[in-house]
Design an enzyme around this catalytic site. Structure first.
Site, short mmCIF file in Angstrom:
data_model
loop_
_atom_site.label_atom_id
_atom_site.label_comp_id
_atom_site.label_asym_id
_atom_site.label_seq_id
_atom_site.Cartn_x
_atom_site.Cartn_y
_atom_site.Cartn_z
N GLU A 202 82.22 -25.92 -37.29
CA GLU A 202 81.58 -26.13 -36.00
C GLU A 202 82.19 -25.15 -34.99
OE1 GLU A 202 80.70 -30.09 -35.02
OE2 GLU A 202 80.50 -29.73 -32.88
N ARG A 203 81.32 -24.40 -34.35
CA ARG A 203 81.76 -23.36 -33.39
C ARG A 203 82.66 -22.33 -34.06
NH1 ARG A 203 77.60 -24.83 -30.42
NH2 ARG A 203 77.76 -26.99 -29.74
N GLU B 61 80.02 -37.98 -27.14
CA GLU B 61 78.94 -37.24 -27.78
C GLU B 61 78.46 -37.94 -29.05
OE1 GLU B 61 80.61 -33.23 -28.09
OE2 GLU B 61 79.83 -32.83 -26.09
N ARG C 34 91.68 -37.99 -28.15
CA ARG C 34 91.07 -37.00 -27.26
C ARG C 34 90.54 -37.63 -25.97
NH1 ARG C 34 86.82 -33.76 -29.11
NH2 ARG C 34 87.66 -31.77 -28.46
N ARG D 11 79.79 -35.56 -14.61
CA ARG D 11 80.48 -35.48 -15.90
C ARG D 11 81.95 -35.09 -15.72
NH1 ARG D 11 78.71 -31.59 -20.96
NH2 ARG D 11 80.85 -31.25 -21.64
N ASP E 45 84.37 -28.31 -20.20
CA ASP E 45 84.35 -27.99 -21.62
C ASP E 45 84.65 -26.52 -21.90
OD1 ASP E 45 83.99 -28.23 -24.29
OD2 ASP E 45 81.83 -28.59 -24.25
N GLU F 215 94.61 -29.23 -24.68
CA GLU F 215 93.74 -28.68 -25.73
C GLU F 215 93.03 -27.45 -25.20
OE1 GLU F 215 90.84 -31.50 -27.24
OE2 GLU F 215 89.76 -29.96 -28.37
N GLU G 151 83.56 -20.20 -28.16
CA GLU G 151 82.23 -20.81 -28.03
C GLU G 151 81.54 -20.41 -26.73
OE1 GLU G 151 82.40 -25.08 -28.12
OE2 GLU G 151 80.27 -25.31 -27.66
C1 BDP Z 1 82.01 -28.85 -27.28
C2 BDP Z 1 81.34 -28.32 -28.50
C3 BDP Z 1 81.10 -29.37 -29.55
C4 BDP Z 1 82.37 -30.16 -29.79
C5 BDP Z 1 82.87 -30.73 -28.48
C6 BDP Z 1 84.22 -31.42 -28.61
O1 BDP Z 1 80.11 -27.74 -28.12
O2 BDP Z 1 80.66 -28.71 -30.72
O3 BDP Z 1 82.15 -31.16 -30.72
O4 BDP Z 1 83.07 -29.70 -27.56
O5 BDP Z 1 85.19 -30.85 -28.13
O6 BDP Z 1 82.56 -27.74 -26.64
O7 BDP Z 1 84.30 -32.50 -29.16
#
Ligand code: BDP
Length: 648
Positions: free
Chosen positions: A116-117, A240, A273, A285, A314, A336, A342
């Protein structure tokens, strides 16, 4: 790390004059046991080391000594780095103790080897062949991390798959742990909160349910049977779409403590997290994580670290520091960061991230008082707590150069160095990395270092200047998408930039969402007023009129045009610098970086043109004539579609 792959000056020339090298711990070496070192080895801690000129029986020698084996290894890497960077033997002396206890790379790697990413190929973990085939690459990986002090790794994606906690996978994990162990690295796994249901046959994952408590306790016991030094769990919960304690009306602390209690008898740690949002879709947000977590300060077990992204949204090219860093005095924290780019041009754009990390680490939270920088919150000195940690989303994959862009490895390197010592200067780290990776020739190092130091600011300028954020294309985040308005509101660009005929930016002052109230008073006031808010964050905190006069004397609109154009100019300057370095390093890497910088220049123009044309539909003002005109119409840019973008 890079040094191991690069060219080192001959060892003999660097230690010449020192006589001999003595390496070891008091237990492994009788010579070391006899040395009288100051400070005493006991003072440097279990991972620390001392490098000193010593005299033994009338002979001069260089000693690399540590209380434990891992300190010796770190000491040797320190020496190698010094030698590769051309230090004189008398300049290698050191007394080092890592300031942070947890220094972790986190891989968003899936069990099917997608990442992912990830922009550097597939996952380096070959789950299918493990545990029988243990690729030699794992040892290279471990050695690279040890060379920069990284001492733990999360193997799997935070969007977790419970399967990794089943017996067959645990044996694979054990094989990896076996390779990493001699290099001082412990493995962590992502724990899917609903694992009790998915792999435990239970009907609930409620942290207060006795069968759930038993599931996690048994699971921890099973893990430690095969990985006796298992690090612990990293958890993304109620974020998410991920399951979490909130599904059962429980708090994040109750969820974290459930896992912490299961790990505690074995010495394991939970990284919980703080990237949680959408508990209330109407709330800004940027405010949500603080709303939900700050009231829980003091409720987390001692073996829990709250893992907080550097900024409240983010991993954007620029964000203010996350307000939680100033709000959890009774909780251990880990910052983090995201090395995989990304939101900063994937592995195509050159963006040296140490200045971004520095910006967060140097931010003063003013909690409890002035001088309480994020770095001091993390190392525990601000709150008189045990040292916390720094983690980074890895940018590593199966690409031959590990990270995709030849310069992306500098971010892995810089992360490790800063997690060891959050006080290091970004420029000094870049200097070391260039010398170890390419050449010690100052004609190359000076200009390349300046190019690196400029690079992140260039990205900010051509993507999201003046505090803009999250304007990237939908979902894959490749390229500009300021017009994105469809779908879940707080994933759209219009939610974040709020452009209208009056102006631009998200009002987070007291007249708006009041996110500024989450910062300590001096900052609350500073961020909260247009006149005192740093211009770099102006549109993060304010909705500003198009004709607002900026410090340059220009209107906001003209300034925006200049910032976007300035970003393109900076990339052109980087390209120019790079071209001028031809012949000073090997052709292959010179050509590789040159080709990517050309893509970056093209994409910087794409960003500039698309964003300015789009914002112009609100400002209704001309782009200043002294600036380059956009190539195309807004519709041309909106129509651009990309298929098979990596990372999703
Ligand atoms: C975002 C990403 C996503 C991650 C999320 C995360 O787009 O893919 O799952 O953060 O940190 O930046 O959980």
């Amino acid at each position: 790390m890079a040094g191991l792959l690069g060219a080192a000056p001959p060892f003999e020339s660097s230690v010449r004059g020192a006589g001999a090298l003595i390496v070891g711990t008091p237990r492994s070496s009788p010579l070391v046991a006899r040395l009288e070192l100051s400070p005493d080895l006991a003072e440097v801690g279990p991972e620390g080391f001392v490098v000193r000129d010593v005299v033994v029986d009338g002979h001069r020698a260089l000693a690399v000594a540590a209380p434990g084996d891992i300190g010796v290894l770190y000491g040797i890497f320190h020496l190698l780095r010094k030698m590769q960077c051309g230090a004189r033997p008398e300049d290698v002396a050191a007394t080092e103790t890592p300031r942070l206890r947890h220094r972790m790379l986190q891989h968003w790697d899936n069990l099917d080897r997608t990442v992912e990413r990830g922009y550097a190929g597939s996952s380096i973990w070959d789950w299918h062949k493990l545990p029988d085939y243990v690729s030699p690459q794992y040892e290279d990986y471990a050695r690279a991390n040890a060379s920069i002090g990284v001492n733990s790794v999360l193997l799997t994606n935070v969007n977790a798959n419970a399967l990794v906690l089943t017996e067959p996978y645990l044996h694979k994990v054990a094989a990896l742990a076996g390779v990493l162990r001699p290099y001082g690295m412990r493995v962590f796994l992502s724990a899917r909160f609903s694992a009790p249901i998915e792999i435990g046959g239970l009907s609930t994952a409620d942290p207060k349910d006795a069968s759930v408590v038993a599931f996690w306790r048994d699971k921890a016991d099973a893990i430690y049977r095969v990985v006796p030094d298992f690090g612990g769990f990293v958890v993304k919960a109620n974020s998410e779409g991920q399951p979490g304690p909130g599904d059962y009306g429980r708090t994040h602390a109750e969820g974290a403590n459930l896992l912490a209690d299961a790990l505690a008898p074995h010495g394991g740690t939970v990284f919980w997290r703080a990237f949680v949002y959408a508990n209330d879709g109407r709330e800004d947000r940027a405010r949500q994580a603080y709303n939900e977590l700050a009231p829980l300060d003091g409720e987390f077990r001692d073996n829990v670290l709250l893992q907080v992204k550097n900024g409240p949204i983010d991993f954007q090219p620029r964000e203010p520091f996350h307000p939680l860093f100033g709000a959890m005095p009774r909780t251990s924290l880990a910052a983090e960061f995201q090395l995989t780019q990304e939101y900063l041009g994937f592995a195509t754009h050159l963006a040296y991230l140490a200045p971004l990390l520095r910006e967060t680490l140097d931010s003063d939270t003013f909690a409890p008082g002035p001088g309480s920088t994020v770095a001091r919150v993390l190392d525990g000195t601000a709150q008189r707590r045990p040292a916390g940690g720094m983690v980074a989303v890895a940018n590593i994959g199966t690409d031959r150069n590990w990270c995709g862009h030849p310069f992306a490895q500098a971010n892995w390197f810089a992360f490790g160095r800063l997690a060891w010592n959050p006080g290091l200067a970004a420029e000094a780290i870049a200097d070391d990395w260039l010398r170890m990776t390419f050449t010690g020739d100052d004609r190359f190092v000076g200009p390349a270092r300046r190019m690196m130091m400029e690079s992140r600011e260039a990205v900010v300028s051509y993507m999201t200047p003046l505090g803009l954020h999250h304007l990237m294309a939908w979902d894959h985040h490749y390229g500009p998408g300021p017009w994105v308005a469809e779908g879940r509101a707080d994933w759209t660009s219009v939610y974040f930039h709020r452009a209208d005929e009056r102006g631009l930016g998200f009002d987070r002052s007291a007249t708006g969402s009041n996110a500024v109230a989450q910062y300590a008073p001096p900052l609350r006031d500073r961020f909260g007023h247009e006149g005192t808010c740093p211009e770099t964050l102006l549109l993060w905190f304010h909705h500003v009129a198009w004709d607002h006069e900026m410090r340059s004397g220009r209107s906001l609109w003209d300034e925006l045009c200049h910032r976007y154009s300035g970003g393109v100019d900076r990339v052109r300057a980087m390209l120019h610098t790079w071209d001028s370095l031809d012949g000073l390093i090997d052709d292959a890497r010179h050509r590789h970086v040159g080709a990517l910088l050309r893509v970056q220049e093209r994409e910087a123009r794409w960003w500039r043109d698309a964003c300015l044309l789009y914002f112009q539909t609100f400002s209704r003002r001309p782009i200043p004539p002294e600036l380059e005109a956009p190539a195309g119409t807004l519709d041309d840019f909106i129509r651009i579609r990309h298929h098979y973008v990596p990372g999703i």
